[in-house]
Design a protein around this motif. Structure first.
Motif, PDB file in Angstrom:
ATOM      1  N   CYS A  50       0.835  -1.202   0.000  1.00 15.30           N
ATOM      2  CA  CYS A  50       0.000   0.000   0.000  1.00 15.30           C
ATOM      3  C   CYS A  50       0.872   1.256   0.000  1.00 15.30           C
ATOM      4  CB  CYS A  50      -0.904   0.027   1.234  1.00 15.30           C
ATOM      5  SG  CYS A  50      -2.114  -1.303   1.261  1.00 15.30           S
ATOM      6  N   MET A  51       0.438   2.268  -0.755  1.00 10.30           N
ATOM      7  CA  MET A  51       1.156   3.549  -0.773  1.00 10.30           C
ATOM      8  C   MET A  51       0.192   4.640  -1.239  1.00 10.30           C
ATOM      9  SD  MET A  51       3.516   3.072  -4.218  1.00 10.30           S
ATOM     10  CE  MET A  51       4.305   1.581  -3.687  1.00 10.30           C
ATOM     11  N   SER A  52       0.644   5.882  -1.247  1.00 10.46           N
ATOM     12  CA  SER A  52      -0.237   6.956  -1.717  1.00 10.46           C
ATOM     13  C   SER A  52      -0.271   6.931  -3.253  1.00 10.46           C
ATOM     14  CB  SER A  52       0.273   8.316  -1.237  1.00 10.46           C
ATOM     15  OG  SER A  52       1.457   8.653  -1.943  1.00 10.46           O
ATOM     16  N   ALA A  53      -1.344   7.481  -3.803  1.00 10.83           N
ATOM     17  CA  ALA A  53      -1.492   7.526  -5.262  1.00 10.83           C
ATOM     18  C   ALA A  53      -0.359   8.355  -5.884  1.00 10.83           C
ATOM     19  CB  ALA A  53      -2.853   8.116  -5.621  1.00 10.83           C
ATOM     20  N   GLU A  54      -0.001   9.431  -5.225  1.00  7.76           N
ATOM     21  CA  GLU A  54       1.052  10.323  -5.753  1.00  7.76           C
ATOM     22  C   GLU A  54       2.392   9.590  -5.843  1.00  7.76           C
ATOM     23  OE1 GLU A  54       1.950  13.555  -3.198  1.00  7.76           O
ATOM     24  OE2 GLU A  54       2.575  14.852  -4.861  1.00  7.76           O
ATOM     25  N   HIS A  55       2.708   8.853  -4.758  1.00  2.15           N
ATOM     26  CA  HIS A  55       3.972   8.117  -4.743  1.00  2.15           C
ATOM     27  C   HIS A  55       3.955   7.028  -5.824  1.00  2.15           C
ATOM     28  CE1 HIS A  55       7.733   6.788  -3.107  1.00  2.15           C
ATOM     29  NE2 HIS A  55       7.284   5.548  -2.988  1.00  2.15           N
ATOM     30  N   HIS A  56       2.831   6.319  -5.923  1.00  2.87           N
ATOM     31  CA  HIS A  56       2.696   5.301  -6.968  1.00  2.87           C
ATOM     32  C   HIS A  56       3.014   5.893  -8.337  1.00  2.87           C
ATOM     33  CE1 HIS A  56       0.400   3.559 -10.300  1.00  2.87           C
ATOM     34  NE2 HIS A  56       0.623   2.381  -9.732  1.00  2.87           N
ATOM     35  N   ASP A  57       2.430   7.039  -8.646  1.00 11.47           N
ATOM     36  CA  ASP A  57       2.569   7.595  -9.993  1.00 11.47           C
ATOM     37  C   ASP A  57       4.012   7.997 -10.306  1.00 11.47           C
ATOM     38  OD1 ASP A  57      -0.077   7.084 -10.288  1.00 11.47           O
ATOM     39  OD2 ASP A  57      -0.743   9.170 -10.247  1.00 11.47           O
ATOM     40  N   LEU A  58       4.742   8.440  -9.276  1.00  9.94           N
ATOM     41  CA  LEU A  58       6.148   8.801  -9.486  1.00  9.94           C
ATOM     42  C   LEU A  58       6.999   7.531  -9.690  1.00  9.94           C
ATOM     43  CD1 LEU A  58       8.127  11.143  -9.640  1.00  9.94           C
ATOM     44  CD2 LEU A  58       8.495  10.914  -7.180  1.00  9.94           C
ATOM     45  N   VAL A  59       6.770   6.525  -8.840  1.00 11.61           N
ATOM     46  CA  VAL A  59       7.547   5.277  -8.940  1.00 11.61           C
ATOM     47  C   VAL A  59       7.298   4.600 -10.298  1.00 11.61           C
ATOM     48  CG1 VAL A  59       7.810   2.936  -8.006  1.00 11.61           C
ATOM     49  CG2 VAL A  59       7.603   4.873  -6.445  1.00 11.61           C
ATOM     50  N   LEU A  60       6.027   4.522 -10.691  1.00 15.83           N
ATOM     51  CA  LEU A  60       5.712   3.837 -11.947  1.00 15.83           C
ATOM     52  C   LEU A  60       6.163   4.637 -13.168  1.00 15.83           C
ATOM     53  CD1 LEU A  60       4.324   0.993 -12.315  1.00 15.83           C
ATOM     54  CD2 LEU A  60       4.325   1.896 -10.015  1.00 15.83           C
ATOM     55  N   ALA A  61       6.290   5.952 -13.013  1.00 13.81           N
ATOM     56  CA  ALA A  61       6.788   6.757 -14.136  1.00 13.81           C
ATOM     57  C   ALA A  61       8.188   6.278 -14.521  1.00 13.81           C
ATOM     58  CB  ALA A  61       6.806   8.234 -13.772  1.00 13.81           C
ATOM     59  N   ILE A  62       9.043   6.004 -13.507  1.00 13.08           N
ATOM     60  CA  ILE A  62      10.416   5.588 -13.823  1.00 13.08           C
ATOM     61  C   ILE A  62      10.498   4.089 -14.137  1.00 13.08           C
ATOM     62  CG2 ILE A  62      11.074   5.479 -11.352  1.00 13.08           C
ATOM     63  CD1 ILE A  62      13.469   6.215 -14.222  1.00 13.08           C
ATOM     64  N   THR A  63       9.694   3.259 -13.450  1.00  8.92           N
ATOM     65  CA  THR A  63       9.859   1.811 -13.641  1.00  8.92           C
ATOM     66  C   THR A  63       9.043   1.261 -14.812  1.00  8.92           C
ATOM     67  OG1 THR A  63       8.067   1.322 -12.086  1.00  8.92           O
ATOM     68  CG2 THR A  63      10.304   1.392 -11.182  1.00  8.92           C
ATOM     69  N   SER A  64       8.041   1.993 -15.272  1.00 12.88           N
ATOM     70  CA  SER A  64       7.173   1.435 -16.316  1.00 12.88           C
ATOM     71  C   SER A  64       6.848   2.429 -17.429  1.00 12.88           C
ATOM     72  CB  SER A  64       5.868   0.943 -15.656  1.00 12.88           C
ATOM     73  OG  SER A  64       4.949   0.481 -16.598  1.00 12.88           O
ATOM     74  N   HIS A  65       6.434   3.643 -17.071  1.00 10.33           N
ATOM     75  CA  HIS A  65       5.918   4.541 -18.100  1.00 10.33           C
ATOM     76  C   HIS A  65       7.022   5.067 -19.019  1.00 10.33           C
ATOM     77  CE1 HIS A  65       2.433   5.273 -15.019  1.00 10.33           C
ATOM     78  NE2 HIS A  65       2.523   4.022 -15.420  1.00 10.33           N
ATOM     79  N   VAL A  66       8.094   5.623 -18.412  1.00  7.82           N
ATOM     80  CA  VAL A  66       9.181   6.140 -19.265  1.00  7.82           C
ATOM     81  C   VAL A  66       9.862   5.007 -20.057  1.00  7.82           C
ATOM     82  CG1 VAL A  66      11.439   7.297 -19.236  1.00  7.82           C
ATOM     83  CG2 VAL A  66       9.479   8.327 -18.072  1.00  7.82           C
ATOM     84  N   PRO A  67      10.107   3.818 -19.455  1.00  3.04           N
ATOM     85  CA  PRO A  67      10.656   2.723 -20.279  1.00  3.04           C
ATOM     86  C   PRO A  67       9.785   2.408 -21.507  1.00  3.04           C
ATOM     87  CG  PRO A  67      10.845   2.167 -17.962  1.00  3.04           C
ATOM     88  CD  PRO A  67      10.094   3.464 -18.025  1.00  3.04           C
ATOM     89  N   HIS A  68       8.465   2.478 -21.358  1.00  3.15           N
ATOM     90  CA  HIS A  68       7.611   2.239 -22.529  1.00  3.15           C
ATOM     91  C   HIS A  68       7.782   3.356 -23.556  1.00  3.15           C
ATOM     92  CE1 HIS A  68       5.726  -1.055 -20.350  1.00  3.15           C
ATOM     93  NE2 HIS A  68       5.113  -1.376 -21.475  1.00  3.15           N
ATOM     94  N   LEU A  69       7.902   4.595 -23.072  1.00  6.15           N
ATOM     95  CA  LEU A  69       8.067   5.719 -24.004  1.00  6.15           C
ATOM     96  C   LEU A  69       9.379   5.574 -24.779  1.00  6.15           C
ATOM     97  CD1 LEU A  69       6.365   8.298 -24.560  1.00  6.15           C
ATOM     98  CD2 LEU A  69       8.052   9.545 -23.220  1.00  6.15           C
ATOM     99  N   ILE A  70      10.421   5.135 -24.073  1.00  3.97           N
ATOM    100  CA  ILE A  70      11.727   4.938 -24.722  1.00  3.97           C
ATOM    101  C   ILE A  70      11.607   3.859 -25.797  1.00  3.97           C
ATOM    102  CG2 ILE A  70      14.094   4.105 -24.328  1.00  3.97           C
ATOM    103  CD1 ILE A  70      13.804   5.423 -21.474  1.00  3.97           C
ATOM    104  N   ALA A  71      10.882   2.788 -25.485  1.00  6.17           N
ATOM    105  CA  ALA A  71      10.708   1.699 -26.469  1.00  6.17           C
ATOM    106  C   ALA A  71       9.931   2.196 -27.686  1.00  6.17           C
ATOM    107  CB  ALA A  71       9.993   0.519 -25.820  1.00  6.17           C
ATOM    108  N   TYR A  72       8.828   2.921 -27.433  1.00  6.18           N
ATOM    109  CA  TYR A  72       8.049   3.454 -28.568  1.00  6.18           C
ATOM    110  C   TYR A  72       8.936   4.357 -29.426  1.00  6.18           C
ATOM    111  CZ  TYR A  72       3.511   1.851 -26.734  1.00  6.18           C
ATOM    112  OH  TYR A  72       2.449   1.087 -26.312  1.00  6.18           O
ATOM    113  N   ASN A  73       9.761   5.172 -28.751  1.00  2.68           N
ATOM    114  CA  ASN A  73      10.585   6.134 -29.475  1.00  2.68           C
ATOM    115  C   ASN A  73      11.683   5.457 -30.292  1.00  2.68           C
ATOM    116  OD1 ASN A  73      11.262   8.889 -30.069  1.00  2.68           O
ATOM    117  ND2 ASN A  73      13.086   8.572 -28.828  1.00  2.68           N
ATOM    118  N   ILE A  74      12.370   4.494 -29.699  1.00  2.00           N
ATOM    119  CA  ILE A  74      13.498   3.890 -30.422  1.00  2.00           C
ATOM    120  C   ILE A  74      13.001   3.067 -31.615  1.00  2.00           C
ATOM    121  CG2 ILE A  74      13.824   1.755 -29.061  1.00  2.00           C
ATOM    122  CD1 ILE A  74      16.874   2.396 -29.267  1.00  2.00           C
TER     123      ILE A  74
END
Ligand SMILES: NC(=O)c1ccc[n+]([C@@H]2O[C@H](COP(=O)([O-])OP(=O)(O)OC[C@H]3O[C@@H](n4cnc5c(N)ncnc54)[C@H](O)[C@@H]3O)[C@@H](O)[C@H]2O)c1
Ligand SMILES: O=C(O)C(=O)C[C@]1(C(=O)O)C=C[C@@H](O)C=C1
Length: 313
Positions: free
Chosen positions: A183-207
């Motif tokens: 369990c964690m706050s929604a804000e913390h979740h969104d920051l953690v997932l930005a680095i572990t999941s969202h940005v990696p997907h953006l990098i894959a789409y971009n490359i």
């Protein structure tokens, strides 16, 4: 509020309503059925094709074109639609919800889902957002896997005034599906997932997009000679366009923050290559190799993921 949760015996849900029967909804239905976690599974999807396919596959006990009909008398409702559609679903189900029902979701972004859903939900229900951190690049009801969540994290973002017994019940459900809950706050979740999941997907789409643009210049050689590393990116870049458009539009702030850091670090690497600073490159690559090995040691990754269907589909 942080903490890992142990498995407990689980008393089955009387009526589980799943709204959106794609990869995640179907995996919950299959996983719940396999483990006897719900006496009745009611399924709703706004796509007549996906709803009919879910019925062909026997994913539930009843099938509903309208989400309001599916949630009637449900004690647990899980919204499994792209995050941009969460508000529509909350509006649609609001009047059909049973007092005391637990309403949750599986969206990859949490702050925006709370903002979209909470205003529509009656005070008589327990709204506890969630996100199983498990998935594949496939979508739709055929992509469902009964063991998708086994040994994977499921993050819950309960409100501060959450009803403890409702929270325990939802934790019990995910734990019974095989997941590890935190369990964690929604804000913390969104920051953690930005680095572990969202940005990696953006990098894959971009490359993959850049390689495709270079295709014209190199006359097919980019794709023809693409080696293992690039192929891994193409798997991620094959992920559902609707889902990922919604993720980026609904987690703008955290993604832009992380992208800023990422861009600075990339420029530093560019400088190191330009000026022949081999030590800098070697040190970073040594550090990142240790991180990968640490993930494998924790048992969170295997060398070759196989979701029970014999590898590539
Ligand atoms: N794909 C993953 O790897 C993954 C992992 C964890 C969480 N998630 C999250 O789970 C959610 C679902 O993702 P998915 O991969 O199962 O997507 P999917 O495309 O496989 O399934 C989504 C389903 O929702 C239905 N739908 C869309 N709008 C609807 C509405 N208004 N009412 C009813 N049904 C509606 C679609 O017809 C489709 O059947 C998303 O919020 C996503 O962020 C995805
Ligand atoms: O393995 C994959 O295909 C995934 O991308 C799964 C993945 C992830 O990034 O880890 C994707 C999005 C979800 O919100 C959770 C899990």
């Amino acid at each position: 509020m942080n903490g890992t949760v142990e498995t407990k015996d689980f008393q089955p849900i009387e009526r589980l309503a799943i709204i959106g029967i794609g990869l995640i909804g179907a995996s919950i239905a299959l996983g719940a059925r396999k483990r006897g976690l719900a006496r009745h599974i009611a399924i709703a999807d706004r796509s007549p094709t996906n709803l009919a396919r879910a019925e062909e596959l026997g994913l539930g006990d009843s099938y509903h074109a309208g989400a309001d009909a599916a949630v009637k008398d449900a004690d647990l409702v899980i919204c499994c639609v792209p995050v941009g559609a969460s508000g529509d679903v909350a509006r649609e189900i609001a009047r059909g919800l049973m007092p005391g029902a637990i309403v949750s979701d599986v969206g990859s972004v949490k702050g925006s889902v709370v903002a979209q859903m909470a205003p529509h939900l009656p005070k008589s229900v327990h709204f506890i957002p969630g996100h199983p951190v498990a998935g594949t690049e496939f979508s739709g009801p055929d992509a469902g896997l009964p063991d998708l969540f086994v040994k994977r994290w499921c993050i819950l973002t309960p409100p501060d005034d959450v009803d403890e017994s409702a929270k325990e019940r939802l934790i019990g459900f995910w734990t019974a599906l095989g997941a590890m809950v935190e369990c964690m706050s929604a804000e913390h979740h969104d920051l953690v997932l930005a680095i572990t999941s969202h940005v990696p997907h953006l990098i894959a789409y971009n490359i993959v997009g850049t390689a495709d643009d270079l295709e014209a210049v190199t006359e097919s050689e980019v794709m023809k000679f693409s080696a293992g590393g690039f192929r891994d990116f193409t798997r991620i870049a094959a992920s559902d366009p609707t889902m990922w458009r919604d993720v980026f539009l609904n987690n703008r702030e955290a993604v832009i923050e992380v992208l800023g850091r990422f861009t600075e670090d990339l420029i530093a690497l560019q400088r190191a290559i330009r000026w022949g600073e081999g030590d800098k490159l070697f040190d970073l690559f040594t550090r990142t190799r240790a991180i990968r090995r640490g993930i494998i040691d924790l048992g969170q990754e295997t060398e070759a993921p196989d979701f029970g269907r014999g590898g590539e589909r």
